[in-house]
Write a protein that holds these residues in place. Structure first.
Motif, PDB file in Angstrom:
ATOM      1  N   SER A 142       0.981  -1.770   0.323  1.00 13.71           N
ATOM      2  CA  SER A 142       0.040   0.126  -0.218  1.00 13.71           C
ATOM      3  C   SER A 142       0.958   1.309  -0.113  1.00 13.71           C
ATOM      4  O   SER A 142       1.987   1.011   0.946  1.00 13.71           O
ATOM      5  N   ALA A 143       0.757   2.497  -0.580  1.00 11.06           N
ATOM      6  CA  ALA A 143       1.253   3.135  -0.620  1.00 11.06           C
ATOM      7  C   ALA A 143       0.567   4.220   0.055  1.00 11.06           C
ATOM      8  O   ALA A 143      -1.044   4.497  -1.112  1.00 11.06           O
ATOM      9  N   SER A 144       0.600   5.339   0.719  1.00  8.05           N
ATOM     10  CA  SER A 144      -0.808   6.649   1.609  1.00  8.05           C
ATOM     11  C   SER A 144      -0.105   7.722   0.928  1.00  8.05           C
ATOM     12  O   SER A 144       1.233   8.388   1.119  1.00  8.05           O
ATOM     13  N   GLY A 145      -0.909   9.038   0.528  1.00  8.73           N
ATOM     14  CA  GLY A 145      -0.367  10.443   0.568  1.00  8.73           C
ATOM     15  C   GLY A 145      -1.121  11.226   1.049  1.00  8.73           C
ATOM     16  O   GLY A 145      -1.897  11.007   1.581  1.00  8.73           O
ATOM     17  N   ALA A 146      -0.538  12.664   0.593  1.00 11.97           N
ATOM     18  CA  ALA A 146      -1.253  13.341   2.319  1.00 11.97           C
ATOM     19  C   ALA A 146      -3.428  13.045   1.381  1.00 11.97           C
ATOM     20  O   ALA A 146      -3.702  13.576   1.803  1.00 11.97           O
ATOM     21  N   GLN A 147      -3.294  12.398  -0.259  1.00 10.21           N
ATOM     22  CA  GLN A 147      -4.585  13.507  -0.960  1.00 10.21           C
ATOM     23  C   GLN A 147      -4.869  12.281  -1.156  1.00 10.21           C
ATOM     24  O   GLN A 147      -5.966  12.123  -1.004  1.00 10.21           O
ATOM     25  N   THR A 148      -4.455  11.205  -1.805  1.00 12.38           N
ATOM     26  CA  THR A 148      -4.724   9.998  -2.490  1.00 12.38           C
ATOM     27  C   THR A 148      -3.435   8.882  -1.796  1.00 12.38           C
ATOM     28  O   THR A 148      -2.984   8.786  -1.136  1.00 12.38           O
ATOM     29  N   SER A 149      -4.304   7.701  -1.802  1.00 11.76           N
ATOM     30  CA  SER A 149      -3.685   6.149  -1.312  1.00 11.76           C
ATOM     31  C   SER A 149      -3.988   5.170  -2.460  1.00 11.76           C
ATOM     32  O   SER A 149      -4.814   5.471  -3.512  1.00 11.76           O
ATOM     33  N   ALA A 150      -3.491   4.240  -2.668  1.00 16.84           N
ATOM     34  CA  ALA A 150      -3.187   2.696  -3.398  1.00 16.84           C
ATOM     35  C   ALA A 150      -2.788   1.866  -2.800  1.00 16.84           C
ATOM     36  O   ALA A 150      -1.481   1.713  -2.197  1.00 16.84           O
ATOM     37  N   HIS A 151      -3.340   0.269  -3.363  1.00 17.10           N
ATOM     38  CA  HIS A 151      -3.280  -0.634  -3.026  1.00 17.10           C
ATOM     39  C   HIS A 151      -2.496  -1.064  -4.358  1.00 17.10           C
ATOM     40  O   HIS A 151      -2.880  -1.288  -5.605  1.00 17.10           O
ATOM     41  N   VAL A 152      -1.443  -1.954  -3.953  1.00 18.69           N
ATOM     42  CA  VAL A 152      -1.014  -2.380  -5.577  1.00 18.69           C
ATOM     43  C   VAL A 152      -0.534  -4.140  -5.112  1.00 18.69           C
ATOM     44  O   VAL A 152       0.408  -4.392  -4.111  1.00 18.69           O
ATOM     45  N   ARG A 153      -0.420  -5.331  -6.305  1.00 15.74           N
ATOM     46  CA  ARG A 153      -0.065  -5.591  -6.751  1.00 15.74           C
ATOM     47  C   ARG A 153       0.592  -5.942  -7.862  1.00 15.74           C
ATOM     48  O   ARG A 153      -0.351  -6.076  -9.359  1.00 15.74           O
ATOM     49  N   TYR A 154       1.949  -6.108  -7.882  1.00 17.72           N
ATOM     50  CA  TYR A 154       2.708  -6.558  -9.114  1.00 17.72           C
ATOM     51  C   TYR A 154       2.950  -8.281  -8.939  1.00 17.72           C
ATOM     52  O   TYR A 154       3.066  -8.961  -8.737  1.00 17.72           O
ATOM     53  N   ILE A 155       2.329  -8.806 -10.531  1.00 20.93           N
ATOM     54  CA  ILE A 155       2.930 -10.221 -10.092  1.00 20.93           C
ATOM     55  C   ILE A 155       3.261 -10.405 -11.625  1.00 20.93           C
ATOM     56  O   ILE A 155       3.672  -9.725 -12.665  1.00 20.93           O
ATOM     57  N   LYS A 156       5.272 -11.511 -11.519  1.00 22.88           N
ATOM     58  CA  LYS A 156       6.033 -11.278 -12.515  1.00 22.88           C
ATOM     59  C   LYS A 156       6.069 -12.795 -13.005  1.00 22.88           C
ATOM     60  O   LYS A 156       5.910 -13.719 -11.833  1.00 22.88           O
ATOM     61  N   THR A 157       5.956 -12.848 -14.089  1.00 20.14           N
ATOM     62  CA  THR A 157       5.992 -14.293 -14.795  1.00 20.14           C
ATOM     63  C   THR A 157       7.046 -14.446 -15.911  1.00 20.14           C
ATOM     64  O   THR A 157       8.029 -13.316 -16.621  1.00 20.14           O
ATOM     65  N   LYS A 158       7.408 -15.072 -16.674  1.00 16.76           N
ATOM     66  CA  LYS A 158       8.573 -15.136 -17.839  1.00 16.76           C
ATOM     67  C   LYS A 158       7.724 -14.654 -18.499  1.00 16.76           C
ATOM     68  O   LYS A 158       9.179 -14.262 -19.581  1.00 16.76           O
ATOM     69  N   SER A 159       6.798 -14.328 -18.548  1.00 12.83           N
ATOM     70  CA  SER A 159       6.005 -13.786 -19.784  1.00 12.83           C
ATOM     71  C   SER A 159       5.467 -12.758 -20.033  1.00 12.83           C
ATOM     72  O   SER A 159       5.770 -11.580 -20.652  1.00 12.83           O
ATOM     73  N   ALA A 160       5.508 -11.753 -18.805  1.00 15.61           N
ATOM     74  CA  ALA A 160       5.111 -10.638 -18.294  1.00 15.61           C
ATOM     75  C   ALA A 160       4.653 -10.600 -17.205  1.00 15.61           C
ATOM     76  O   ALA A 160       5.490 -11.045 -16.001  1.00 15.61           O
ATOM     77  N   THR A 161       4.779  -9.034 -17.220  1.00 16.83           N
ATOM     78  CA  THR A 161       4.259  -8.634 -15.489  1.00 16.83           C
ATOM     79  C   THR A 161       3.200  -8.020 -15.336  1.00 16.83           C
ATOM     80  O   THR A 161       2.794  -7.410 -16.316  1.00 16.83           O
ATOM     81  N   TYR A 162       2.810  -8.413 -14.470  1.00 15.78           N
ATOM     82  CA  TYR A 162       1.295  -7.811 -14.583  1.00 15.78           C
ATOM     83  C   TYR A 162       1.003  -6.848 -13.623  1.00 15.78           C
ATOM     84  O   TYR A 162       1.805  -6.888 -12.144  1.00 15.78           O
ATOM     85  N   SER A 163       0.245  -5.734 -13.187  1.00 14.82           N
ATOM     86  CA  SER A 163       0.222  -4.440 -12.002  1.00 14.82           C
ATOM     87  C   SER A 163      -1.723  -4.661 -11.940  1.00 14.82           C
ATOM     88  O   SER A 163      -2.288  -4.354 -12.811  1.00 14.82           O
ATOM     89  N   LEU A 164      -1.861  -4.809 -10.273  1.00  7.81           N
ATOM     90  CA  LEU A 164      -3.331  -4.285 -10.503  1.00  7.81           C
ATOM     91  C   LEU A 164      -3.362  -3.143  -9.204  1.00  7.81           C
ATOM     92  O   LEU A 164      -2.794  -3.287  -8.044  1.00  7.81           O
ATOM     93  N   THR A 165      -3.921  -2.348  -9.190  1.00  9.65           N
ATOM     94  CA  THR A 165      -3.621  -1.145  -8.851  1.00  9.65           C
ATOM     95  C   THR A 165      -5.578  -0.873  -8.577  1.00  9.65           C
ATOM     96  O   THR A 165      -6.757  -0.116  -9.580  1.00  9.65           O
ATOM     97  N   VAL A 166      -5.870  -0.644  -6.771  1.00 13.07           N
ATOM     98  CA  VAL A 166      -7.399   0.117  -6.877  1.00 13.07           C
ATOM     99  C   VAL A 166      -5.891   1.538  -6.106  1.00 13.07           C
ATOM    100  O   VAL A 166      -5.747   1.677  -5.122  1.00 13.07           O
ATOM    101  N   GLU A 167      -6.625   3.133  -6.686  1.00  7.41           N
ATOM    102  CA  GLU A 167      -6.319   4.348  -6.332  1.00  7.41           C
ATOM    103  C   GLU A 167      -7.691   5.182  -6.121  1.00  7.41           C
ATOM    104  O   GLU A 167      -7.865   4.869  -6.250  1.00  7.41           O
TER     105      GLU A 167
END
Length: 194
Positions: A142-167
Motif C-alpha cells: 500500500s502507498a499512502s499520500g496526503a490526498q490519495t492512496s493506493a493498494h498495488v499488486r505486481y505479478i511477474k512471470t516469464k512472459s509478462a509483468t502484471y500490475s493491479l492497482t486500486v487508487e
C-alpha cells in the motif's frame, strides 16, 4: 546570388529546426487502441467480468470498465505493448489491471519498483508482502499520500509483468477496504494458470 541563397536558407532553416523535433515527438507518441469503453456486464453480485481483448488476463471489476491496448515505440528498445482494463468511479476510485508482456526492454525488478514507490516524496509504503511460487513472483503493498492512496499488486512471470492497482481519495479508504481483496483475488491469467 549567393547572398540571396543564404538569406533563403536562413529564412527556412529555423522553422525547419523548430518543426523537426515536434514531428519526431509526434511519431513516437503512444498509440491507443480502444477495444471497449464503459463495459457494464453485471454479474448477479454487481461485479463485472473483464476479459482483456488482446491481453492474456481477466479480472472482476466493481465498476464499468474500459479495455484498451497502448503501443509505443522507443528507438532504443523497439515496440512496447501494454494491455489495460481500467475504470474510475464517480467518487474518484480507480481500478486497473495492466499486462506488460516481456520485450526487448527488460521489466524493472520488483525490488526496484518497491524502492521507486518508497522514494516518492510524501508517500509512505506499508503492508509489503512478497511471495514466490515456481516462476511467479508477487509483490503487494500500500502507498499512502496526503490526498490519495493506493493498494498495488505486481505479478511477474516469464512472459509478462502484471500490475493491479486500486487508487483512491483518502476519504474512501473504508469503501476500498472491502473491494480490494475481491478485485486482487479475481485476477486470472493463462500464464500462471489461475
Amino acid at each position: 546570388m549567393a547572398s540571396s541563397i543564404v538569406r533563403l536558407f536562413a529564412l527556412f532553416l529555423p522553422p525547419t529546426l523548430i518543426m523537426l523535433p515536434a514531428v519526431a515527438a509526434r511519431a513516437q507518441q503512444p498509440k491507443l487502441e480502444m477495444h471497449r469503453a464503459g463495459v457494464a456486464g453485471t454479474e448477479p453480485s454487481g461485479w463485472h467480468l473483464a476479459v482483456s481483448t488482446k491481453g492474456s488476463f481477466s479480472v472482476r471489476m466493481p465498476i464499468p470498465f474500459n479495455d484498451f491496448t497502448v503501443r509505443s515505440t522507443d528507438p532504443k528498445t523497439g515496440e512496447e505493448v501494454t494491455h489495460v482494463i481500467g475504470g474510475k468511479s464517480s467518487e474518484g476510485i480507480k481500478f486497473s489491471a495492466v499486462e506488460m508482456p516481456v520485450s526487448a526492454k527488460s521489466a524493472p525488478s520488483l525490488e526496484k519498483i518497491l524502492a521507486d514507490f518508497s522514494a516518492k516524496s510524501g508517500s509512505k509504503v506499508s503492508d509489503v508482502q512478497r511471495a514466490a511460487k515456481g516462476d511467479v513472483d508477487t509483490l503487494s503493498f500500500s502507498a499512502s499520500g496526503a490526498q490519495t492512496s493506493a493498494h498495488v499488486r505486481y505479478i511477474k512471470t516469464k512472459s509478462a509483468t502484471y500490475s493491479l492497482t486500486v487508487e483512491f481519495p483518502n476519504a474512501h479508504r473504508d469503501d476500498v477496504a472491502v473491494l480490494r481483496g475481491e478485485f486482487f483475488d479475481s485476477f486470472k491469467t493463462k500464464t500462471i494458470g489461475r
